[in-house]
Write an enzyme that holds these catalytic residues in place. Structure first.
Site, PDB file in Angstrom:
ATOM      1  N   CYS A 119       0.248  -0.720   0.129  1.00 31.35           N
ATOM      2  CA  CYS A 119       0.001   0.540   0.102  1.00 31.35           C
ATOM      3  C   CYS A 119       0.860   1.431   0.235  1.00 31.35           C
ATOM      4  CB  CYS A 119      -1.256  -0.260   1.233  1.00 31.35           C
ATOM      5  SG  CYS A 119      -1.661  -1.393   1.565  1.00 31.35           S
TER       6      CYS A 119
HETATM    7  C1  BEZ Z   1       0.260  -4.444   1.901  1.00 22.86           C
HETATM    8  O1  BEZ Z   1       0.688  -3.739   1.286  1.00 22.86           O
HETATM    9  O2  BEZ Z   1       1.918  -4.773   1.691  1.00 22.86           O
HETATM   10  C2  BEZ Z   1       0.161  -5.358   3.332  1.00 22.86           C
HETATM   11  C3  BEZ Z   1      -1.439  -4.991   2.879  1.00 22.86           C
HETATM   12  C4  BEZ Z   1      -2.157  -6.222   4.154  1.00 22.86           C
HETATM   13  C5  BEZ Z   1      -1.817  -7.076   4.379  1.00 22.86           C
HETATM   14  C6  BEZ Z   1       0.019  -7.099   4.263  1.00 22.86           C
HETATM   15  C7  BEZ Z   1       0.716  -7.033   3.604  1.00 22.86           C
END
Ligand code: BEZ
Length: 180
Positions: A52
Site C-alpha cells: 500500500c
Molecule cells: C501490504 O500492503 O503489503 C499488505 C497489506 C495487507 C496485509 C499485508 C501486507
C-alpha cells in the site's frame, strides 16, 4: 449501484487551535464526496503496510494529473483505519494530491461488500483491495481483486492499481464516453 451513504470522521488542521495537536474533527458525508462529481476511489487493507505504501497509493499520486485529464475530479484512498492513522500515513508518504479517507468503523466498506477479516495478520476487519469510478454517487466501474475471502493468505494486487484505472478511462474516452 450507488455508493453507500455514510459519515466519515476526518481530522483537519485548524490554525485557531494552539498546542501540539491543532486539529479538529470534521464529518464528511458520502454525498459531499461524490455528489455531482467524478471520483476515483481505491481501497486497500491498511495504512503503513508495505505494498500500500510503496506501490498502491504512490502510483495513484504519480498518475493524479493523468486521471484528472480524463475528467476525474478527485482521487480518494480509502482504508479501514482511523482518522489519526490516515492523516499520519498521508503525511509520511508526502501525498499531496490523493485524498485519504478514513473508514475507521468499516461502515462504507461493509456496505460495499468489501469488508474482510484479516485476523490471520492480527488486523481485524479490513478492506479488500478494489478501485472504482463513481459519477454523482453512481458506481460506473469496479476493479476488485480476485480471491475475495476472509483471512486470505495472499494479498492479490493486479487490477486495483492506478495504471489499470487510467487505461480504462482512456479506453472509455476513445469510445466517446469521456466524463465531461
Ligand atoms: C501490504 O500492503 O503489503 C499488505 C497489506 C495487507 C496485509 C499485508 C501486507
Amino acid at each position: 449501484m450507488r455508493v453507500p451513504e455514510v459519515i466519515f470522521k476526518t481530522r483537519v488542521r485548524d490554525e485557531s487551535i494552539e498546542g501540539p495537536n491543532p486539529f479538529r474533527w470534521q464529518d464528511v458525508t458520502s454525498s459531499e464526496i461524490f455528489g455531482g462529481k467524478k471520483i476515483v476511489v481505491f481501497a486497500l487493507p491498511g495504512a503503513f503496510t508495505p505494498t500500500c505504501s510503496t506501490t498502491h497509493l504512490p502510483r495513484y499520486e504519480e498518475l493524479y494529473e493523468d486521471l484528472k485529464a480524463q475528467g476525474v475530479d478527485e482521487v480518494y484512498c480509502l482504508s479501514v483505519n482511523d482518522a489519526f492513522v490516515m492523516y499520519q500515513w498521508g503525511k509520511h508518504l508526502g501525498a499531496e494530491k490523493v485524498k485519504l479517507i478514513p473508514d475507521g468503523s468499516g461502515d462504507f466498506t461493509r456496505r460495499m461488500g468489501m469488508l474482510v477479516r484479516k485476523d490471520n495478520l492480527g488486523f481485524g476487519m479490513r478492506s479488500w483491495r478494489y478501485s472504482m469510478l463513481v459519477e454523482d454517487g453512481e458506481i460506473q466501474k469496479i476493479f476488485a481483486e480476485d480471491g475475495h475471502e476472509d483471512d486470505c493468505p495472499t494479498d492479490p494486487f493486479e487490477v486495483s492499481d492506478a495504471d489499470t484505472m487510467l487505461n480504462w478511462l482512456k479506453g472509455r474516452d476513445e469510445a466517446g464516453q469521456k466524463a465531461a
